[in-house]
Design a protein around this motif. Structure first.
Motif, PDB file in Angstrom:
ATOM      1  N   ARG A  78       0.824  -1.208   0.000  1.00  0.00           N
ATOM      2  CA  ARG A  78       0.000   0.000   0.000  1.00  0.00           C
ATOM      3  C   ARG A  78       0.857   1.257   0.000  1.00  0.00           C
ATOM      4  O   ARG A  78       1.870   1.345   0.711  1.00  0.00           O
ATOM      5  N   ARG A 128      -0.521  -0.691  -4.449  1.00  0.00           N
ATOM      6  CA  ARG A 128      -1.842  -0.083  -4.634  1.00  0.00           C
ATOM      7  C   ARG A 128      -1.834   1.296  -3.988  1.00  0.00           C
ATOM      8  O   ARG A 128      -1.560   1.430  -2.792  1.00  0.00           O
ATOM      9  N   HIS A 142      -3.371   4.875  -2.668  1.00  0.00           N
ATOM     10  CA  HIS A 142      -4.574   5.426  -2.046  1.00  0.00           C
ATOM     11  C   HIS A 142      -4.357   6.921  -1.809  1.00  0.00           C
ATOM     12  O   HIS A 142      -3.256   7.368  -1.473  1.00  0.00           O
ATOM     13  N   LYS A 180     -10.537  10.917  -6.177  1.00  0.00           N
ATOM     14  CA  LYS A 180     -10.652   9.463  -6.123  1.00  0.00           C
ATOM     15  C   LYS A 180      -9.751   8.922  -5.020  1.00  0.00           C
ATOM     16  O   LYS A 180      -8.551   9.232  -4.991  1.00  0.00           O
ATOM     17  N   ASP A 184      -9.239   5.444  -4.039  1.00  0.00           N
ATOM     18  CA  ASP A 184      -8.470   4.263  -4.456  1.00  0.00           C
ATOM     19  C   ASP A 184      -7.990   4.512  -5.883  1.00  0.00           C
ATOM     20  O   ASP A 184      -8.764   4.460  -6.839  1.00  0.00           O
ATOM     21  N   GLY A 200      -5.642   2.777  -7.562  1.00  0.00           N
ATOM     22  CA  GLY A 200      -5.277   1.581  -8.316  1.00  0.00           C
ATOM     23  C   GLY A 200      -3.793   1.271  -8.235  1.00  0.00           C
ATOM     24  O   GLY A 200      -3.012   1.975  -7.577  1.00  0.00           O
ATOM     25  N   GLY A 236      -1.884   4.902 -10.937  1.00  0.00           N
ATOM     26  CA  GLY A 236      -3.098   4.096 -11.045  1.00  0.00           C
ATOM     27  C   GLY A 236      -3.192   3.260 -12.304  1.00  0.00           C
ATOM     28  O   GLY A 236      -4.112   2.448 -12.437  1.00  0.00           O
TER      29      GLY A 236
END
Length: 834
Positions: free
Chosen positions: A259, A298, A300, A309, A311, A313, A364
């Motif tokens: 993350r 990923r 965030h 946005k 999340d 990606g 993303g």
């Protein structure tokens, strides 16, 4: 007359289905049919009106597009939306990644073989050929599986230095950045040749040139990133790795838990936007020696620093090894394949936005980037390395079986041994054909994601068969480790290829058909996109795709039935194809039609549940895969100039692929959840059963004969391998003895009468007694001095082949420990603490 009139409409409908005629032709044909019936007094006016209302009017609605769209498609769209499987954003990115190529033709039910045969044969430039013959040969000389695994636990230092100096790590990098800018086929040829010698060499060269920072930078990097990193990667100043796999997201890589949170942090004394990233990665090839780490995580953005946005990606970043917080772990040890591989971790590492590959614009987009690049890299790396292992096995085992005698015969002459030898030769011919055709697609600008998955799965699986069969043939020689064992390390390492770049079980069950059915189908992907889009603008595209799909299904039903009733006799073979293989082109076309029909019926009857029925999708994927393998074999035979002596290999490989495809079709129909549908398909496409037998024994015996003697066919099969020389490695003794053995056989044949007359005994099986036999034969005047010298040379080298290595009782552990202590610094407690 009425019967003829009814048969005429049925035959006409069948013909219109067979050719895929548009709705307007149906309207005209039905109107003419009714008019003929009325004119011939076969029906009355009332019956004609009823028939027109039942048949012509509905078809007229279909033919008038605006009317059809309003009355039919608008109502069917929500029904179709509920039937089609739902796709997540990551699934959609994976499906849409790359391009379709010949796989789409195979899925169409009517492949145009002339298009395939006109595809240029793969070739090398003069520079690429020189690199393969010289630099690649030298790197092979500098490395070996035994030295890498038993002495260095890595590619030897001299080999590493040579690989960097000669540009092996920058084969895909353009010349303007200092790379070699080789074609995909040249890249494949180099990896293949290295794999016939040393897996550590092939993997160490393979990884920087496949899915890694260089390829991602080339396609998505900013100009600043390209100008900084690509010259360094080309020179070997930087060693790259790419960290994707997470302990809890292996085959399901899209669900990685690593993350990164958008934040403001300090970098080089300034406050900049970036990510606070935590990761746990494993199985990362070259990680222990990497100087630059490609990382997928990923992203965030809970505070909306990059937009609205949360999340974002999956995102890919390029991070120097010495960046604060980057931890390179210890090494993994993958089955004695001692290429560098290990874990990497990081906790709350601040990664500036400039380190994202492609900068802010590509935040993303990492999953699509990875899928696009994997579509290309998967078609080269593992297929090439496994074909190399296959050539290593076939070369060594065929030579061994030719010179190794049991019961006074070379073991290659036993039928029990000829069977595995035939499998080895036939499978090698097939997988090398797949490798070549896949590389050709890349060099034409394609990124065939489905074909790359087929190549990865089936080449590695067949390489496993080749190596396993080879171990069975050489027996005890194969299980005793040592520098004289040419096959054991390949046997140990084969499962690695089965596992990496997408585990084969998942590749077969989820990717080949799951991705292929949607991406290669002429209408399904458009239907899925437009069915989910509720706007009126998408309705027209949905309407075209829907009725195109209906026509596609009916066309394939008609074609399947016609081909079944006629045995495919009237399927046109390509004009320019070898006439000996015309029947195989027809069989492949019939199989393509059956696949298209099976796929459509499966999607229609099983709907969204088809995704979960992996036994069915795996078998449907097998049919598509075997069709591509068949295509590759046919294309290779043409590209090689149709050599007659190769026909046993071609015949065996084709029959094996057809048989496997037939087994897959039978597996689908026998286990289909809807037995009524399965019976309908079987009656339509295979009313007389499936007749696709395995390769026969006589073909296998011819292949075994090809392998046990030196001939053009064997040389083509093993082309571009590394052939050992005695001054480099003593495993060359097998090739030397193999080259001499025909002269030994010639002497034996010439003396057959003398042996029968008992003037001299037959050639002894024990090589230790062969010198004495030669001395007696020369004394009797049965052979001359030159022939005795040949026998002596054969004995020397063949005995080296037969013998196995031995070691001290403790395998030299005590001596190794003493030597290690003498040349190593033993750290103190203080050293260890520091």
């Amino acid at each position: 007359m009425i019967a003829i009139w009814i048969i005429a409409v049925l035959a006409g409908a069948f013909a219109l289905c067979f050719v895929g005629a548009p709705a307007g032709f149906w309207v005209a044909a039905l109107a003419v049919w009714i008019a003929v019936g009325l004119a011939a007094h076969l029906i009355g006016a009332a019956a004609a009106i009823v028939l027109a209302a039942l048949l012509v009017l509905p078809m007229l609605v279909v033919a008038i597009v605006p009317l059809r769209r309003a009355l039919v498609s608008r109502r069917l769209r929500p029904v179709f939306r509920s039937i089609m499987p739902k796709m997540s954003a990551t699934e959609s990115a994976a499906i849409e990644a790359g391009t379709v190529w010949w796989d789409a033709a195979l899925f169409s039910g009517r492949p145009d073989w002339n298009v395939l045969l006109k595809t240029p044969a793969p070739s090398l430039t003069a520079e690429e050929q020189s690199f393969l013959d010289n630099e690649t040969e030298q790197l092979c000389d500098l490395s070996s599986d035994w030295d890498s695994t038993s002495l260095w636990q890595d590619l030897p230092p001299d080999a590493w230095a040579f690989a960097k100096e000669k540009g092996f790590l920058g084969m895909i990098i353009p010349r303007r950045y200092g790379g070699l800018e080789f074609s995909a086929y040249a890249h494949s040829q180099v990896i293949q040749k290295l794999s016939t010698r040393c897996s550590a060499a092939s993997v160490s060269v393979m990884v920087p040139n496949s899915l890694g920072p260089a390829e991602l930078l080339l396609h998505y990097g900013t100009e600043q990133q390209k100008n900084h990193y690509l010259p360094r990667l080309a020179r070997g100043d930087d060693i790259p790795c790419f960290a994707l796999t997470n302990p809890y997201a292996g085959s399901d890589a899209a669900s990685i838990t690593d993350r990164g949170v958008v934040c403001v942090g300090e970098f080089q004394g300034q406050q900049v936007l970036g990510f606070r990233v935590t990761w746990r990665k494993r199985y990362i090839t070259l990680a222990p020696i990497a100087t630059v780490l490609g990382l997928a995580f990923r992203a965030h953005d809970p505070d909306g620093l990059l937009g609205d946005k949360a999340d974002l990606g999956i995102t890919c970043a390029l991070i120097p090894r010495d960046h604060p917080g980057v931890v390179i772990g210890r090494r993994h040890w993958p089955l004695n394949a001692v290429f560098q591989n290990g874990p990497t971790t990081g906790d709350d590492v601040f990664v500036p936005l400039d380190m994202v590959i492609g900068g802010r614009a590509q935040v993303g987009n990492g999953w699509r980037m990875l899928m696009e690049c994997l579509a290309a890299g998967r078609a080269i790396s593992l297929p090439s390395s496994n074909v190399g292992m296959g050539k290593l096995a076939v070369r060594g085992v065929s030579a061994y079986s030719a010179i190794r005698r049991q019961f006074n015969l070379p073991v290659a002459q036993f039928e029990a041994v000829q069977e595995p030898l035939a499998r080895m030769g036939g499978h090698l011919y097939a997988i090398d054909a797949v490798r070549r055709l896949s590389a050709s697609a890349l060099d034409q600008g394609e990124k065939p994601s489905v074909i790359s998955a087929i190549a990865k799965y089936h080449v590695t699986e067949r390489a496993r068969i080749i190596v396993n069969d080879g171990m069975d043939v050489i027996g005890g020689k194969g299980i005793c480790m040592g520098p004289g064992n040419f096959l054991a390390r390949a046997y140990q390492q084969i499962p690695i290829a089965i596992t990496v770049e997408g585990a084969n079980i998942m590749t077969r069950a989820l990717i080949i058909f799951g991705q292929g059915a949607i991406r290669c189908h002429p209408f399904v992907l458009t239907l899925m996109r437009t069915a989910s889009d509720r706007s009126d603008g998408a309705l027209a595209a949905f309407d075209r795709a829907l009725f195109g799909h209906f026509g596609f299904v009916f066309r394939n039903m008609a074609r399947a039935l016609m081909f079944a009733l006629t045995g495919g006799l009237f399927i046109a073979a390509p004009r320019d194809a070898a006439p000996q293989l015309s029947a195989d082109y027809r069989r492949a076309t019939r199989l393509s039609t059956a696949l298209a029909l099976l796929a459509d019926i499966s999607m229609a009857t099983l709907g969204g549940s088809l995704k979960r029925r992996e036994a069915i999708t795996g078998r449907l994927g097998d049919v598509l895969s075997q069709l591509f393998i068949i295509s590759s074999i046919l294309k290779r035979f043409e590209d090689d100039g149709r050599p007659e002596e190769d026909l046993p290999l071609v015949r065996w490989a084709l029959d094996d692929a057809f048989h496997r495809a037939g087994e897959a079709v039978e597996g689908v129909l026998s286990n289909y959840p809807n037995r009524l549908v399965a019976g309908f398909v079987r009656a339509l496409a295979f009313p007389f059963g499936l007749h696709l037998p395995k390769p026969d024994d006589s073909t296998g015996a011819r292949i075994a004969t090809l392998l046990r003697t030196d001939n053009p066919s064997r040389r083509r099969l093993l082309a571009d391998s590394w052939f050992p020389r005695m001054e480099v490695d003593r495993i060359a003794a097998g090739d030397v003895a193999f080259a001499l053995y025909p002269q030994i056989e010639a002497i034996e044949r010439r003396l057959k009468g003398e042996i029968a007359a008992k003037r001299i005994e037959r050639l002894p099986q024990d090589l230790g007694r062969l010198d004495g036999w030669a001395e007696r034969a020369e004394a009797l005047g049965l052979i001359d001095a030159a022939e005795r010298a040949v026998i002596a040379q054969f004995v020397t080298h063949a005995d080296m082949v037969v013998q196995v290595d031995d070691f001290p009782a403790d395998f030299g552990a005590a001596d190794n420990a003493r030597a290690l202590m003498e040349r190593s610094h033993v750290p103190s407690v203080q050293d260890a603490a520091e």
